[in-house]
Design a protein around this motif. Structure first.
Motif, PDB file in Angstrom:
ATOM      1  N   LEU A 268       0.826  -1.204   0.000  1.00  0.00           N
ATOM      2  CA  LEU A 268       0.000   0.000   0.000  1.00  0.00           C
ATOM      3  C   LEU A 268       0.861   1.255   0.000  1.00  0.00           C
ATOM      4  N   SER A 269       0.232   2.338  -0.438  1.00  0.00           N
ATOM      5  CA  SER A 269       0.829   3.662  -0.304  1.00  0.00           C
ATOM      6  C   SER A 269       0.243   4.336   0.925  1.00  0.00           C
ATOM      7  N   PRO A 270       0.906   5.348   1.482  1.00  0.00           N
ATOM      8  CA  PRO A 270       0.334   6.069   2.620  1.00  0.00           C
ATOM      9  C   PRO A 270      -1.029   6.656   2.272  1.00  0.00           C
ATOM     10  N   SER A 271      -1.867   6.821   3.286  1.00  0.00           N
ATOM     11  CA  SER A 271      -3.216   7.347   3.079  1.00  0.00           C
ATOM     12  C   SER A 271      -3.159   8.807   2.632  1.00  0.00           C
ATOM     13  N   PRO A 272      -4.263   9.297   2.054  1.00  0.00           N
ATOM     14  CA  PRO A 272      -4.300  10.718   1.676  1.00  0.00           C
ATOM     15  C   PRO A 272      -4.040  11.649   2.852  1.00  0.00           C
ATOM     16  N   VAL A 273      -4.495  11.290   4.066  1.00  0.00           N
ATOM     17  CA  VAL A 273      -4.259  12.131   5.236  1.00  0.00           C
ATOM     18  C   VAL A 273      -2.768  12.201   5.535  1.00  0.00           C
ATOM     19  N   ALA A 274      -2.093  11.037   5.533  1.00  0.00           N
ATOM     20  CA  ALA A 274      -0.653  11.015   5.807  1.00  0.00           C
ATOM     21  C   ALA A 274       0.120  11.800   4.753  1.00  0.00           C
ATOM     22  N   GLU A 275      -0.295  11.662   3.502  1.00  0.00           N
ATOM     23  CA  GLU A 275       0.386  12.389   2.429  1.00  0.00           C
ATOM     24  C   GLU A 275       0.227  13.895   2.595  1.00  0.00           C
ATOM     25  N   SER A 276      -0.978  14.343   2.979  1.00  0.00           N
ATOM     26  CA  SER A 276      -1.195  15.784   3.129  1.00  0.00           C
ATOM     27  C   SER A 276      -0.373  16.343   4.286  1.00  0.00           C
ATOM     28  N   VAL A 277      -0.264  15.572   5.383  1.00  0.00           N
ATOM     29  CA  VAL A 277       0.558  16.007   6.513  1.00  0.00           C
ATOM     30  C   VAL A 277       2.027  16.081   6.092  1.00  0.00           C
ATOM     31  N   TYR A 278       2.471  15.079   5.340  1.00  0.00           N
ATOM     32  CA  TYR A 278       3.858  15.066   4.857  1.00  0.00           C
ATOM     33  C   TYR A 278       4.143  16.291   3.987  1.00  0.00           C
ATOM     34  N   ARG A 279       3.230  16.609   3.079  1.00  0.00           N
ATOM     35  CA  ARG A 279       3.460  17.762   2.195  1.00  0.00           C
ATOM     36  C   ARG A 279       3.494  19.059   2.993  1.00  0.00           C
ATOM     37  N   ALA A 280       2.623  19.159   4.017  1.00  0.00           N
ATOM     38  CA  ALA A 280       2.613  20.373   4.839  1.00  0.00           C
ATOM     39  C   ALA A 280       3.924  20.530   5.606  1.00  0.00           C
ATOM     40  N   ILE A 281       4.443  19.425   6.127  1.00  0.00           N
ATOM     41  CA  ILE A 281       5.723  19.478   6.843  1.00  0.00           C
ATOM     42  C   ILE A 281       6.862  19.808   5.874  1.00  0.00           C
ATOM     43  N   LEU A 282       6.816  19.205   4.690  1.00  0.00           N
ATOM     44  CA  LEU A 282       7.866  19.413   3.703  1.00  0.00           C
ATOM     45  C   LEU A 282       7.912  20.873   3.249  1.00  0.00           C
ATOM     46  N   ALA A 283       6.727  21.499   3.106  1.00  0.00           N
ATOM     47  CA  ALA A 283       6.669  22.888   2.640  1.00  0.00           C
ATOM     48  C   ALA A 283       7.305  23.836   3.668  1.00  0.00           C
ATOM     49  N   ASP A 284       6.951  23.672   4.927  1.00  0.00           N
ATOM     50  CA  ASP A 284       7.542  24.456   6.024  1.00  0.00           C
ATOM     51  C   ASP A 284       7.703  25.919   5.642  1.00  0.00           C
ATOM     52  N   GLU A 285       6.579  26.563   5.345  1.00  0.00           N
ATOM     53  CA  GLU A 285       6.636  27.922   4.828  1.00  0.00           C
ATOM     54  C   GLU A 285       6.805  28.968   5.922  1.00  0.00           C
ATOM     55  N   GLY A 286       6.899  28.500   7.153  1.00  0.00           N
ATOM     56  CA  GLY A 286       7.148  29.459   8.234  1.00  0.00           C
ATOM     57  C   GLY A 286       5.900  30.107   8.775  1.00  0.00           C
ATOM     58  N   GLY A 287       4.736  29.740   8.261  1.00  0.00           N
ATOM     59  CA  GLY A 287       3.492  30.291   8.785  1.00  0.00           C
ATOM     60  C   GLY A 287       2.994  29.460   9.949  1.00  0.00           C
ATOM     61  N   ASP A 288       1.689  29.125   9.908  1.00  0.00           N
ATOM     62  CA  ASP A 288       1.094  28.323  10.969  1.00  0.00           C
ATOM     63  C   ASP A 288       1.684  26.919  10.923  1.00  0.00           C
TER      64      ASP A 288
END
Length: 648
Positions: free
Chosen positions: A269-289
């Motif tokens: 399996l691949s990671p769930s859509p929720v896990a993927e979205s959390v990963y992308r948010a951490i990866l972006a690390d835009e310095g906001g919230d």
């Protein structure tokens, strides 16, 4: 592992206040037990099995007695059958003295309770024993109560309060449950269910604790739990989020990478859509919230509509609703065809929308002709609700594991309708905080559900209420005697009464007394119970095809031999011996097998009768095939045991 020190557990007996000396009154339900206690009796199952009286730990007896006690405590909300207790103690090979020995262990447990001044708590119920304990007396019930309170607080948005309450529930854990009793398969299965419930509770705590700002604590706790449950995606997401909020971004990204590789290697399996979205948010690390919120998938609700005019079953509906709402509850509804099992299951499922926010799903386990559905299409149907329906393999067992993994981390009610065998049900049960309602005509004797409910035909007043609700009250009031005769000729079954009422509704000229006369002949009654798409004959044919050939032969012989009455005449073991031409011991084995399969019913435990629509179908087949004439029958000539009795 989330282990608390013995003195830190909120359940420790020495810290409890002295109870009131007043006499105790005890009531119990399937979800929680309310007891006005007169003793400081305490039991623990969320760790090694232990007991205390007045703060002093007491010996709980020899190993086999502790196995019995563990089973009774793990199922304190319901009776545990003698068969289940026997299997827990001796497995599949009990000695000949098992029942006598079991009674000795029960007596030993009662002695412990009596010495504690707890009164009569271990009760003999139909076919088993039930131990009455309160939330203050059993850590498992306390955990369930705190879990409910914490989740209710979370639903109201009170995340700090929810985190505190669920944190108290977590601290009740004292290591692997009942580890010293794990040699028993039954006790080990109960312990595994407790572990799943505790893990789901910890996941709920992690969600609200993150919102309450406890990221460091969540990162540590989730990491320990992932050591035991590495495939739990909610824990993976919680740990990623906690690491990120704690300023450990690189570790959070590494956590995702390890989880991705593990899912691919173990399950394809691949990671769930929720896990993927959390990963992308951490990866972006835009310095906001920096708060990464876990998003739930949309609730899956797929239930057929309820039948209009549902009547009766008030107590059964209340019990079913209460048990199903418990984390990991499994309710088994059994009874003859047409008795209303599916209608009751749907009634409960429609009323449990708030208890199961992640979905309520209904799945039929038989084809239209009555044959069992293959496992692969059933699993594919369930996977369609997960958002990842594409099969990862052609192995139904592996695909079923994907379904269980997804469902175990959510709060889902699964209704499995018309189950044919235990193994399919076990394969599909979701576990975790999710629950299931299973319906079946057979007893599915190999299952050990949280509760087993045997549905009987409707009482006379409820049967008349159903007839009036569909055909019209004025129609029933116009000829009360004929209406009463009509519901009797329908076997008091909701299916046949509904068919008759619909026929009356669309044929306003048809007099009740005339319709009752048409139904009075069992050879032709099914002709008059067909209306629209309500086809009683088709349901009877399905049940007939599901019977074993040997059971079909006995049912047909009995149906042809007993007097042609409606409802069918009851019979005894001697009757079966005479009709089937077999020895009494063989007839007893066949009767018990037919009871398990649902080919016979035993209203009083001493006499038997055929399920009503099966009886009608067998009589119709006999007339259609122009079999030999029915032998001359006298109720007093079949056996020396006296006359046959009529089914009320």
């Amino acid at each position: 592992m989330l282990r608390s020190a013995p003195n830190a557990v909120g359940f420790s007996p020495p810290s409890l206040p002295s109870p009131s000396p007043s006499p105790s009154t005890t009531t119990t339900t399937s979800t929680s037990t309310s007891t006005s206690t007169s003793t400081t009796l305490r039991f623990r199952v969320l760790g090694p099995l232990r007991g205390w009286v007045g703060g002093r730990e007491v010996a709980l007896g020899p190993l086999k007695q502790r196995l019995v006690l563990a089973m009774l405590l793990c199922r304190s909300g319901s009776a545990v059958s003698v068969e289940a207790l026997t299997e827990a103690v001796w497995g599949q090979q009990p000695p000949r003295t098992a029942r006598k020995n079991l009674q000795a262990y029960v007596l030993g447990i009662r002695r412990i309770l009596q010495e504690a001044g707890a009164g009569e708590r271990l009760l003999l119920r139909s076919g088993g024993y039930q131990l009455l304990v309160s939330e203050d007396e059993l850590d498992l019930l306390r955990l369930s109560a705190l879990a409910r309170a914490g989740r209710e607080a979370a639903d109201r948005g009170a995340v700090e309060r929810a985190a505190r309450i669920l944190g108290r529930a977590r601290r009740l854990w004292d290591g692997p449950p009942l580890g010293e009793l794990a040699a028993s398969d039954s006790v080990r299965a109960e312990a595994e269910r407790l572990d799943v419930r505790y893990t789901a509770l910890c996941e709920d705590w992690a969600d609200v604790a993150l919102e309450a700002g406890l990221a460091d604590e969540v990162a540590e706790a989730a990491g320990e739990l992932l050591g035991r449950h590495p495939l739990r995606e909610r824990l993976q997401v919680a740990r990623m989020t906690a690491l990120y909020r704690s300023g450990r971004r690189a570790e959070a990204l590494a956590e995702y990478d390890e989880a991705r590789k593990l899912l691919a290697r173990e399950l394809g399996l691949s990671p769930s859509p929720v896990a993927e979205s959390v990963y992308r948010a951490i990866l972006a690390d835009e310095g906001g919230d920096t708060r990464v919120r876990v998003r739930r998938l949309a609730s899956a609700v797929d239930l057929p509509p309820q039948n209009a005019g549902f009547v009766g079953r008030t107590a059964a509906l209340a019990e079913l609703t209460e048990v199903a709402a418990v984390d990991g509850g499994t309710c088994l509804l059994v009874g003859e065809a047409g008795v209303g099992k599916t209608a009751l299951a749907l009634r409960a499922a429609h009323g449990l929308d708030r208890a199961f926010p992640d979905g309520r799903i209904f799945v039929r386990l038989r084809e239209p002709d009555g044959s069992p559905r293959p496992l692969m299409p059933v699993v594919a149907e369930l996977l369609s609700y997960t958002g990842r329906p594409e099969p990862a393999s052609v192995n139904p067992e592996r695909e079923a594991a994907r379904w269980r993994l997804w469902a175990a981390t959510r709060r889902i009610l699964l209704v499995l309708d018309d189950a044919s065998d235990e193994e399919t049900v076990r394969t599909l049960l979701p576990g975790g905080r999710s629950s299931a309602i299973v319906t079946a005509c057979s007893q599915l004797a190999g299952l050990t559900p949280t509760c087993r409910m045997q549905l009987a035909p409707l009482s006379a007043d409820k049967a008349l209420a159903l007839l009036a609700g569909v055909a019209g009250s004025s129609r029933v009031r116009s000829d009360p005697a004929a209406a009463e005769r009509l519901v009797v000729l329908c076997g008091m079954l909701p299916l046949t009464i509904r068919a008759a009422a619909l026929k009356l509704a669309v044929l306003p000229h048809l007099e009740l007394v005339e319709y009752a006369a048409r139904l009075s002949s069992p050879e032709t009654a099914l002709d008059h119970l067909e209306v629209g798409d309500v086809r009683v004959r088709a349901r009877a044919a399905r049940e007939w095809c599901c019977l074993r050939p040997s059971h079909r032969a006995i049912v047909r012989d009995l149906a042809e031999t007993v007097p042609p009455t409606v409802p069918p005449t009851r019979f005894t073991l001697r009757d079966v011996t005479a009709v089937a031409g077999v020895a009494p011991d063989r007839a007893c084995v066949e009767l018990e097998s037919m009871l398990e399969e649902g080919a016979l019913i035993s209203p009083d435990g001493a006499t038997y009768s055929l399920p009503y629509i099966t009886y009608l179908y067998a009589r119709e087949l006999a007339a259609r095939s122009k079999a030999a004439p029915v032998p001359a029958w006298s109720a007093r000539t079949v056996h020396a045991g006296g006359p046959l009795v009529r089914r009320p």
